[in-house]
Motif scaffolding. Structure first.
Motif, short mmCIF file in Angstrom:
data_model
loop_
_atom_site.label_atom_id
_atom_site.label_comp_id
_atom_site.label_asym_id
_atom_site.label_seq_id
_atom_site.Cartn_x
_atom_site.Cartn_y
_atom_site.Cartn_z
N MET A 189 115.79 79.78 67.56
CA MET A 189 116.66 80.84 68.14
C MET A 189 118.15 80.23 68.23
SD MET A 189 114.90 83.70 68.87
CE MET A 189 116.31 84.23 70.01
N MET A 190 118.26 79.17 68.51
CA MET A 190 119.71 78.71 68.61
C MET A 190 120.38 78.80 67.32
SD MET A 190 122.09 77.82 70.51
CE MET A 190 121.20 77.17 72.15
N MET A 191 119.68 78.77 66.30
CA MET A 191 120.38 78.44 64.64
C MET A 191 120.55 79.92 64.53
SD MET A 191 121.85 77.32 62.18
CE MET A 191 121.28 75.55 62.54
N GLN A 192 119.51 80.76 64.96
CA GLN A 192 119.82 82.34 64.58
C GLN A 192 120.99 82.93 65.37
OE1 GLN A 192 116.10 83.92 65.85
NE2 GLN A 192 115.10 83.84 63.84
N ARG A 193 121.38 82.47 66.48
CA ARG A 193 122.49 82.53 67.13
C ARG A 193 123.73 82.34 66.62
NH1 ARG A 193 124.22 80.73 73.25
NH2 ARG A 193 126.17 81.65 73.39
N ARG A 194 123.82 81.09 66.41
CA ARG A 194 124.87 80.47 65.39
C ARG A 194 125.25 81.14 64.21
NH1 ARG A 194 126.37 75.51 67.52
NH2 ARG A 194 124.84 74.58 68.78
N LEU A 195 124.17 81.35 63.40
CA LEU A 195 124.31 81.99 62.11
C LEU A 195 124.90 83.51 62.28
CD1 LEU A 195 121.22 81.11 60.18
CD2 LEU A 195 123.64 80.39 59.69
N PHE A 196 124.32 84.18 63.45
CA PHE A 196 124.87 85.47 63.64
C PHE A 196 126.25 85.60 64.05
CE2 PHE A 196 125.50 88.92 66.80
CZ PHE A 196 125.35 90.23 65.80
N GLN A 197 126.58 84.76 65.01
CA GLN A 197 128.11 84.78 65.38
C GLN A 197 129.12 84.28 64.32
OE1 GLN A 197 128.95 82.80 69.26
NE2 GLN A 197 130.41 81.60 68.28
N LEU A 198 128.38 83.10 63.28
CA LEU A 198 129.27 82.56 62.14
C LEU A 198 129.47 83.86 61.29
CD1 LEU A 198 130.28 80.58 60.22
CD2 LEU A 198 127.98 80.79 59.47
N GLY A 217 137.88 81.98 66.73
CA GLY A 217 137.17 81.10 67.73
C GLY A 217 135.67 81.46 67.80
N ALA A 218 135.38 82.81 67.18
CA ALA A 218 133.90 82.77 67.02
C ALA A 218 133.29 82.32 65.97
CB ALA A 218 133.79 84.31 66.84
N TYR A 219 133.93 81.97 64.72
CA TYR A 219 133.30 81.26 63.63
C TYR A 219 133.42 79.79 64.05
CZ TYR A 219 137.30 80.28 60.69
OH TYR A 219 138.37 79.59 59.90
N ILE A 220 134.42 79.20 64.51
CA ILE A 220 134.53 77.67 64.77
C ILE A 220 133.56 77.53 65.93
CG2 ILE A 220 136.01 76.01 65.68
CD1 ILE A 220 138.26 77.72 64.25
N GLY A 221 133.46 78.63 66.97
CA GLY A 221 132.61 78.20 68.14
C GLY A 221 131.19 78.03 67.65
N ALA A 222 130.70 78.70 66.30
CA ALA A 222 129.39 78.57 65.88
C ALA A 222 128.97 77.15 65.48
CB ALA A 222 129.13 79.52 64.74
N GLY A 223 129.93 76.40 65.37
CA GLY A 223 129.33 74.99 65.20
C GLY A 223 128.96 74.56 63.96
N LEU A 224 129.12 75.30 62.85
CA LEU A 224 128.27 75.14 61.56
C LEU A 224 129.29 74.63 60.59
CD1 LEU A 224 126.12 78.22 61.69
CD2 LEU A 224 125.50 76.01 62.05
N GLY A 225 130.23 74.08 61.02
CA GLY A 225 131.29 73.38 59.57
C GLY A 225 132.66 74.32 59.73
N PRO A 226 133.74 73.57 59.49
CA PRO A 226 135.10 74.20 59.61
C PRO A 226 135.26 74.91 58.24
CG PRO A 226 135.37 72.04 59.17
CD PRO A 226 133.79 72.20 59.41
N GLY A 227 136.34 75.79 58.23
CA GLY A 227 136.79 76.30 56.92
C GLY A 227 137.24 75.47 55.96
N PRO A 228 137.39 75.66 54.63
CA PRO A 228 138.04 74.49 53.96
C PRO A 228 139.53 74.27 54.27
CG PRO A 228 137.75 76.90 52.92
CD PRO A 228 136.95 76.87 54.04
N ARG A 229 140.08 75.23 54.59
CA ARG A 229 141.84 74.93 54.88
C ARG A 229 141.74 73.93 56.22
NH1 ARG A 229 140.22 79.57 53.09
NH2 ARG A 229 141.33 80.24 51.12
#
Length: 199
Positions: free
Chosen positions: A1-10, A118-130
């Protein structure tokens, strides 16, 4: 469930990020430094704005290798989703008329950009390339983030402006406010990592 939440927010964060970029493009009052570069390059590459965003993201990711940065799933999704979301948004957004309407779109674009970041960084699944390029340079050189980030932003802004990208009020407003917006959005959207299970 936690990974699903992270992916949805990402994914909604990345999609909103692309939409916010389209708002700033339509406002035509100045873009953030990287988008000045994207706008300047797009006609020379014969690509849409969004596909240029994706291409530059992929090329920046190649610079991670000598910096020994490791991408995450969020890094790859960043490259694929943001530019595509920009192009889709540009297809449905009209061109605003009147200076005050354009200014409103600009302000909305900047605020949504900070929230989306803030949302996609907060998902904690890796930074953007820049972002990863910046942190990689900091780690390898020992220079503080403020100098590395400033140097990269000034460099891409100068190249983009020389290529014909739009620099204006929006560029200054973005630079002055985006850090503050992300700073306040990030704690709200950060998903804490689960504590390790005890034996």
């Amino acid at each position: 469930m936690m990974m699903q939440r992270r992916l949805f927010q990402l994914f909604w964060g990345l999609g909103l990020y692309g939409f916010s970029m389209a708002l700033m493009l339509r406002a035509n009052l100045g873009l953030d430094p990287w988008d000045v570069l994207h706008q300047g390059l797009a006609p020379r590459l014969g690509l849409s704005f969004g596909m240029t965003v994706n291409l530059i993201g992929a090329l920046v990711l190649l610079l991670w290798w000598p910096l020994r940065q490791r991408p995450g799933i969020g890094t790859v999704c960043n490259i694929l989703v943001i530019g595509s979301a920009v192009d889709l948004s540009l297809m449905i957004l009209p061109t605003p008329e009147g200076l005050w309407v354009r200014f409103g779109w600009l302000v909305a674009g900047i605020i949504l950009n900070g929230i989306a970041g803030g949302a996609y960084i907060g998902a904690g699944l890796g930074p953007g390339p820049r972002d990863g390029l910046m942190t990689g340079f900091c780690r390898r050189t020992g220079l503080p983030v403020k100098w590395v980030r400033t140097g990269i932003e000034i460099g891409v802004l100068a190249i983009g402006w020389l290529l014909g990208g739009t620099v204006g009020l929006g560029t200054l407003l973005y630079a002055a406010t985006i850090g503050w917006i992300v700073h306040h959005a990030l704690p709200f959207f950060t998903i804490p990592r689960a504590a390790p299970a005890l034996a």
